[in-house]
Design an enzyme around this catalytic site. Structure first.
Site: not given
Length: 504
Positions: A47, A460
């Site tokens: 699971c 940048d």
């Protein structure tokens, strides 16, 4: 939800003997969904950590890092929590320090789990040839890295893909087999029976897929900053192609993709659920033939497989709240690259206007049930068909025209791959060899289209402002020094820096 502490989970160990896993299981902690699976010896089922069944006794639990490891040990996937819906758990290699064998194993896993196109699942021989090593060597290092053979890893991926298609769609069995990578329906039926002891009809009976439009759930690990992701997409949404509703937490768009040699056009609609960490996805019937490909694209586009724990830890010194940051990717790498070129040295709003004009000039129409979705982004061939005068009339200057034509030609002839998993170094070099594309644009494309987590736009200006380096003598070098501690998640650090400016 309790803040469960657990040690890092490493895929190299086939069985995880970690009490932290059991505590996460007890808490049903969604932050660990996909990072490990719990196999229960009393039921023979494995699971997800978020499974809603009663927590098994600790003595009956075995913990595995991969679904393939659980299946190799003889366990079957749970029909309730459905392990095939878990976010992918992919550790990103730290290129400067990690040994080459583990990097090769990681790359092989990426290739073996790629969406199947027209039943053509990649073989180990093909993957070995792509990576430049012998098949025998690759098998050996794969087994050492993951504790399972490449064949078992790939077969588990194919079966879980088939299980999702059987449960969530009404596709014919033969189509499910082909889309999952099985050579024939007979081989598919035999594999499903041998591994899960179920027939395809029995798996399908557990689902609810009577709807005409396909509806699926795509899970992610929280935290996820949904508002900022949607705001990013909304600011750049092209009218006719994309619609973002931040209030309804939805994003809808058209797309065209190539499935084998066939071009398919359609639409998708995504809604971020407010009750559990998943995206509710609707897919146009026209795209059903390429459904696994569409699912992989959406997961990359919305960055649903990110590891927030690792990202948050790496960025914590600069951005303590960075665990929820995500990098919006691209449903179409060519589209993203064109938009990056259009956005050079102009505002986001101006680039948005140019993209809108380009779509109206040469983007194909798409029939959708959404009134605001009318066109798809143009293909490389369609862009190349526009004359220089036509591009100029759209407001695209000569320098950008040259860059766009070179980009479109490289994508049209297949020499420039712009998709997640494409080789970063060679693709970056090929991009920068094109006229008008420098390091900033290449890194931006690598960040969003290639899904490279360590791309970095050192020059940048917005990044410099966010880091308080605008007045520094050498801001790019100073930014690189700050970002060194972000590796290998510098892309996420850049996006978090941009977000900090948006709040000012």
């Amino acid at each position: 939800m309790p803040q469960t502490a657990a040690a890092p989970l490493t895929p190299s160990a086939s069985v995880l003997e970690d009490e932290g896993c059991y505590r996460a299981l007890q808490a049903r902690d969604a932050r660990f969904d996909g990072r490990f699976f719990t196999a229960v010896t009393s039921t023979g089922v494995y699971c997800r950590p978020v499974c809603k069944v009663r927590t098994p006794k600790r003595d009956n639990c075995r913990f595995f890092a991969l679904a393939a490891q659980a299946e190799a040990a003889g366990f079957r996937p749970c029909l309730r929590c459905r392990p095939e819906l878990a976010p992918a758990s992919r550790s990103e290699p730290v290129w400067s320090t990690q040994d080459a064998s583990h990097i090769l194993a990681q790359e092989a896993a990426r290739w073996l789990s790629r969406p199947v196109v027209e039943g053509d699942a990649p073989s180990m021989a093909t993957v070995a040839a792509r990576l430049g090593v012998s098949e025998r060597h690759l098998r050996r290092i794969f087994q050492a890295a993951f504790g399972v053979s490449p064949q078992n890893f790939q077969r588990t991926h194919q079966l879980l893909c088939a299980k999702q298609l059987l449960t969530d769609t009404t596709l014919p069995m033969a189509d499910v087999a082909a889309l999952s990578g099985f050579a024939s329906l007979r081989t598919f039926n035999a594999a499903l029976q041998a591994h899960y002891r179920l027939t395809p009809s029995q798996v399908r009976a557990t689902g609810n897929a009577a709807q005409a439009t396909l509806s699926l759930r795509l899970y992610y690990r929280p935290p996820y900053d949904v508002e900022r992701v949607l705001a990013f997409l909304a600011q750049r949404a092209i009218p006719g192609v994309e619609v973002v509703d931040t209030t309804a937490r939805t994003v809808t768009r058209t797309l065209r993709l190539v499935h084998g040699t066939t071009g398919l056009s359609g639409w998708i609609a995504c809604r971020f659920d407010t009750t559990e960490p998943c995206v509710q996805l609707q897919v146009a019937p026209a795209l059903v033939a390429a459904l696994p490909q569409v699912l992989a694209l959406v997961r990359a586009w919305l960055d649903l497989d990110a590891d927030p724990q690792a990202i948050g830890t790496a960025l914590a010194a600069t951005w303590p709240d960075a665990a929820g940051v995500r990098i919006p990717g691209a449903m179409d790498g060519f589209e993203l690259a064109v938009r990056a070129v259009l956005g050079q040295q102009i505002t986001v709003a101006a680039a948005h206007t140019l993209a809108k004009r380009l779509v109206l000039a040469c983007g194909g129409p798409v029939d959708t049930p959404h009134a605001a979705l009318t066109h798809r982004f143009p293909t490389p061939t369609e862009l190349l068909a526009l004359s220089d005068d036509a591009l100029g009339a759209l407001g695209i200057v000569r320098q950008r025209q040259k860059a766009l034509r070179a980009l479109a030609q490289a994508c049209a002839d297949g020499s420039l791959p712009l998709h997640p998993g494409a080789p970063v170094a060679s693709t970056m070099a090929a991009l920068q060899a094109l006229p008008g594309i420098g390091p900033w644009t290449a890194n931006y494309i690598a960040m969003r289209a290639l899904r490279w987590p360590d791309a970095f736009v050192a020059g940048d200006v917005a990044l410099h402002n966010a880091l308080g380096l605008r007045q520094h003598t050498h801001p790019a070098q100073a930014a690189e020094a700050v970002a060194e501690q972000w590796r290998p998640w510098r892309s996420y650090g850049v996006v978090r820096a941009w977000q900090s400016l948006a709040k000012q």
